[in-house]
Motif scaffolding. Structure first.
Motif, PDB file in Angstrom:
ATOM      1  N   ARG A  57      -0.620   5.946  15.765  1.00  0.00           N
ATOM      2  CA  ARG A  57       0.609   5.163  15.537  1.00  0.00           C
ATOM      3  C   ARG A  57       1.621   6.011  14.798  1.00  0.00           C
ATOM      4  NH1 ARG A  57      -1.683   0.203  12.252  1.00  0.00           N
ATOM      5  NH2 ARG A  57      -3.540   1.465  12.012  1.00  0.00           N
ATOM      6  N   HIS A 109     -10.547  -5.287  -0.351  1.00  0.00           N
ATOM      7  CA  HIS A 109      -9.749  -5.121   0.874  1.00  0.00           C
ATOM      8  C   HIS A 109     -10.631  -4.601   2.004  1.00  0.00           C
ATOM      9  CE1 HIS A 109      -6.646  -3.691   3.600  1.00  0.00           C
ATOM     10  NE2 HIS A 109      -5.736  -4.306   2.862  1.00  0.00           N
ATOM     11  N   ASP A 115       1.657  -6.546   2.501  1.00  0.00           N
ATOM     12  CA  ASP A 115       0.913  -5.579   3.335  1.00  0.00           C
ATOM     13  C   ASP A 115       1.784  -4.387   3.769  1.00  0.00           C
ATOM     14  OD1 ASP A 115      -1.455  -4.624   4.348  1.00  0.00           O
ATOM     15  OD2 ASP A 115      -1.844  -6.348   5.638  1.00  0.00           O
ATOM     16  N   ASN A 121      -6.396   1.742   3.069  1.00  0.00           N
ATOM     17  CA  ASN A 121      -7.690   2.094   3.654  1.00  0.00           C
ATOM     18  C   ASN A 121      -7.571   3.342   4.530  1.00  0.00           C
ATOM     19  OD1 ASN A 121      -6.090  -0.097   5.040  1.00  0.00           O
ATOM     20  ND2 ASN A 121      -7.422   0.435   6.751  1.00  0.00           N
ATOM     21  N   HIS A 158       0.807  -1.225   0.000  1.00  0.00           N
ATOM     22  CA  HIS A 158       0.000   0.000   0.000  1.00  0.00           C
ATOM     23  C   HIS A 158       0.836   1.269   0.000  1.00  0.00           C
ATOM     24  CE1 HIS A 158      -3.572  -2.370   0.839  1.00  0.00           C
ATOM     25  NE2 HIS A 158      -3.051  -2.841   1.942  1.00  0.00           N
ATOM     26  N   PHE A 183       2.355  -1.618   6.445  1.00  0.00           N
ATOM     27  CA  PHE A 183       1.852  -2.039   7.756  1.00  0.00           C
ATOM     28  C   PHE A 183       2.734  -3.170   8.293  1.00  0.00           C
ATOM     29  CE2 PHE A 183      -1.815  -0.157   5.596  1.00  0.00           C
ATOM     30  CZ  PHE A 183      -2.105   0.837   6.521  1.00  0.00           C
ATOM     31  N   LEU A 216      -8.031   3.576  12.326  1.00  0.00           N
ATOM     32  CA  LEU A 216      -8.954   2.542  12.802  1.00  0.00           C
ATOM     33  C   LEU A 216      -9.628   3.009  14.083  1.00  0.00           C
ATOM     34  CD1 LEU A 216      -6.670  -0.610  12.382  1.00  0.00           C
ATOM     35  CD2 LEU A 216      -8.312   0.337  10.754  1.00  0.00           C
TER      36      LEU A 216
HETATM   37  O1  5CU Z   1      -2.401  -2.140  10.759  1.00  0.00           O
HETATM   38  C1  5CU Z   1      -3.336  -1.630  10.150  1.00  0.00           C
HETATM   39  O2  5CU Z   1      -4.040  -0.747  10.554  1.00  0.00           O
HETATM   40  C2  5CU Z   1      -3.596  -2.096   8.779  1.00  0.00           C
HETATM   41  C3  5CU Z   1      -4.493  -1.374   7.951  1.00  0.00           C
HETATM   42  O3  5CU Z   1      -5.119  -0.432   8.330  1.00  0.00           O
HETATM   43  N1  5CU Z   1      -4.631  -1.749   6.695  1.00  0.00           N
HETATM   44  C4  5CU Z   1      -3.957  -2.796   6.227  1.00  0.00           C
HETATM   45  O4  5CU Z   1      -4.068  -3.107   5.059  1.00  0.00           O
HETATM   46  N2  5CU Z   1      -3.165  -3.500   7.034  1.00  0.00           N
HETATM   47  C5  5CU Z   1      -2.970  -3.165   8.297  1.00  0.00           C
END
Ligand code: 5CU
Length: 382
Positions: free
Chosen positions: A58, A194, A332, A88, A12, A335, A50
């Motif tokens: 973070r 996703h 990923d 996201n 990402h 992250f 989130l």
């Molecule tokens: O660790 C995370 O927050 C995430 C996230 O938001 N999106 C993702 O693709 N992987 C981990």
């Protein structure tokens, strides 16, 4: 002979324009300056995307937006090609006119990010390709969505689009999306499905478990539910050539596929809507190999590899691929960064080791999951 390539399909970026948008916001999702006196050695900003982020968010830094950092990460892990997607929550929080406007700009930004990346000279391909995004928000017009599909299809380094699970507010089983699926299918774009929202957080109880439950279980269950609803709505009957790539190996979809088929069988209302057994559709999808374990990879491949048995007329099942050929390496990134000073990221090393140690796969199948399958899916093979 051409060198075999390692291709990352789940990686990402928060493009600089998007990071600026997050900086301009006063509500989550947002990027905020780190508190004065922060003890982080480098990061001076914090990310809140989130629910229940640790207080103050973070640490976030250039690995989230800098192309040089992405290429450096790829070099460190021997990754030749990445199909990069925006992270996201995409544009979900914007009013329709704003979402439409910025989607166009972000798709152009991503095309530039990829098109100006280095070339792998003996293979005549670039190191970076991308998944664009659609302004999928409540109140958006179908024509704006179709314009966006058209834009992505005309940008040569964008090979598909990333999509969350909410559609235009009612999920992916909403008939309002039919013209969008039709256009995506026609343009042969790959949809990378996703998660972002997880499931009802009441399920997580009252103990402090950080992000473990939402990320390990909530994300994959969200994908499981969204994909199942799409199948139950007959989307894959209406658009049989639609190519969907599921994040995190499709969550629990394969594990629950026979139970799902049985529940459908016992519910004539739903059964009468579908042309095939649910396991047929599940075997028609593509899955990233972001499972962190060889047994899980083997299981997913076996579960999707039996799809032809479940076509309503197995003689006409067509060219269904063996299970492993529908699976693709992913990281990923950015992250799950290393917590201490490891040079290589544990999340990457584990996913590569998992592929290499699937006991039932030949070296050719493993090579396919590491790169060959993605090169074919994204039409990057010369
Ligand atoms: O660790 C995370 O927050 C995430 C996230 O938001 N999106 C993702 O693709 N992987 C981990």
């Amino acid at each position: 002979m051409l060198k075999k390539l390692l291709v990352d399909v789940h990686t990402h970026v928060y493009l600089p324009r998007y990071a600026d948008l997050l900086r301009s916001r006063s509500a989550v999702p947002r990027i905020i300056p780190a508190a004065a006196g922060s003890t982080d050695s480098k990061p001076s900003e914090r990310l809140l995307i989130l629910d229940h982020e640790p207080s103050g968010g973070r640490p976030v830094g250039p690995q989230y937006w800098s192309r040089d950092e992405k290429l450096g990460f790829m070099d460190k892990h021997g990754i030749d090609v990445s199909i990069v997607s925006s992270a996201n929550p995409w544009l979900d929080f914007l009013p329709a006119p704003d979402a439409s406007d910025i989607a166009i700009k972000l798709n152009d930004d991503l095309e530039e990010y990829c098109s100006s990346s280095p070339i792998i000279s003996d293979q005549h391909i670039k190191r970076l390709y991308g998944f664009g995004m659609l302004p999928l928000v409540p109140g958006i017009s179908t024509s704006a969505l179709l314009d966006s599909v058209q834009q992505i299809s005309l940008l040569p380094h964008l090979k598909g689009l990333i999509m969350g699970t909410r559609g235009v507010g009612k999920g992916l089983d909403d008939e309002a999306l039919d013209p969008v699926w039709e256009a995506i299918e026609k343009e042969k774009l790959v949809v990378f499905l996703h998660p972002h929202y997880g499931v009802d957080s009441n399920a997580w109880g009252e103990k402090e478990n950080g992000h473990v439950l939402p990320l390990a279980l909530g994300f994959p269950f969200e994908t499981t539910v969204a994909t199942t609803r799409l199948i139950l709505a007959g989307v894959l009957d209406k658009f049989p050539d639609l190519r969907l790539l599921l994040a995190h190996s499709g969550g629990a979809l394969t594990q629950l596929s026979s139970r799902l088929a049985s529940c459908i069988h016992h519910d004539p209302l739903v059964a009468s809507r579908l042309k095939h057994d649910a396991r047929y559709y599940i075997g028609r999808l593509y899955y990233d190999a972001v499972s962190y374990g060889s047994e899980e990879l083997q299981f997913v491949a076996d579960a999707i590899g039996r799809s032809d048995k479940y076509h309503s007329s197995s003689a006409d099942a067509g060219c269904i691929l063996p299970g492993s050929q529908r699976m693709m390496f992913g990281t990923d990134h950015p992250f799950f960064p290393p917590l201490s000073g490891e040079i290589k990221w544990r999340s990457v090393v584990e996913n590569l080791e998992a592929i290499q140690t699937v006991s039932g796969w030949s070296q050719e199948q493993k090579d396919g999951v590491e790169g060959g399958n993605a090169l074919k899916l994204f039409n990057l093979v010369q």
